[in-house]
Motif scaffolding. Sequence first.
Motif, short mmCIF file in Angstrom:
data_model
loop_
_atom_site.label_atom_id
_atom_site.label_comp_id
_atom_site.label_asym_id
_atom_site.label_seq_id
_atom_site.Cartn_x
_atom_site.Cartn_y
_atom_site.Cartn_z
N ALA A 128 0.82 -1.22 0.00
CA ALA A 128 0.00 0.00 0.00
C ALA A 128 0.85 1.27 0.00
O ALA A 128 0.49 2.27 0.59
N PRO A 130 2.33 4.63 -1.53
CA PRO A 130 1.91 5.60 -2.55
C PRO A 130 2.84 5.51 -3.77
O PRO A 130 4.05 5.35 -3.62
N CYS A 131 2.26 5.60 -4.95
CA CYS A 131 3.08 5.49 -6.15
C CYS A 131 2.51 6.35 -7.27
O CYS A 131 1.39 6.85 -7.19
N VAL A 144 -2.59 4.74 -4.80
CA VAL A 144 -2.12 3.51 -4.17
C VAL A 144 -2.68 2.34 -4.96
O VAL A 144 -3.90 2.25 -5.17
N THR A 146 -4.18 -1.07 -5.41
CA THR A 146 -4.96 -1.87 -4.45
C THR A 146 -5.08 -3.32 -4.87
O THR A 146 -4.97 -4.20 -4.03
N SER A 175 7.68 4.38 -7.05
CA SER A 175 7.29 4.53 -5.64
C SER A 175 7.41 5.99 -5.25
O SER A 175 8.27 6.71 -5.74
N SER A 177 7.37 6.97 -1.83
CA SER A 177 7.72 7.10 -0.41
C SER A 177 9.16 7.52 -0.23
O SER A 177 9.98 7.39 -1.07
#
Length: 177
Positions: A128, A130-131, A144, A146, A175, A177
């Motif tokens: 999960a 964030p991308c 995200v 799913t 990605s 993050s």
Amino acid sequence: MDWDEQLFAILDDLEQQAQALYDADRASELADRSRSEYAAVTLVSRLMASLDEDVTLDLLGVGPVSGRVRRVGPDWCLVHGSAQDWVVRLAAVKGVEGASARSVPEVAWSPVSRLRLGSALRRLADTAVPCRLHRVDGTTRDGVLTRVGADFAEMTVGEGRVVLAARETLSAVQSRS
């Protein structure tokens, strides 16, 4: 010089000429064989030999992406950039700089390396994280992942909206993050 010495000299000369002709014929055969063998080398086998090497991939809709090759599958690779990871669909790769001159044939790959793009996308969906989804037409979506279907990826964007992206339209997933 005796007649037998002359005969042996002539035979030695003929043998050397025959060896030279054989060597010339063999050299062209080896060159042809080398070209035909290299015709079986694939982009993915060259990337497999480039594990833990720094490369620059030129991607449809994205442009150049630089980083270290961390994983390679039959239809994808994972490139670790300076601040994020890129899951790249190999069908979207226009060119590669910095790849190894070697290649690794598929029979030498580990079982993990045989996992396809869907497995890599499912891993992102499981975490999960964030991308940013990059498409081959240059458009992007932030959200995200799913779920991942047979030929699409499901992404939640904004305030709970669900967007489906056909896998064939994907260039890379970055990605955030």
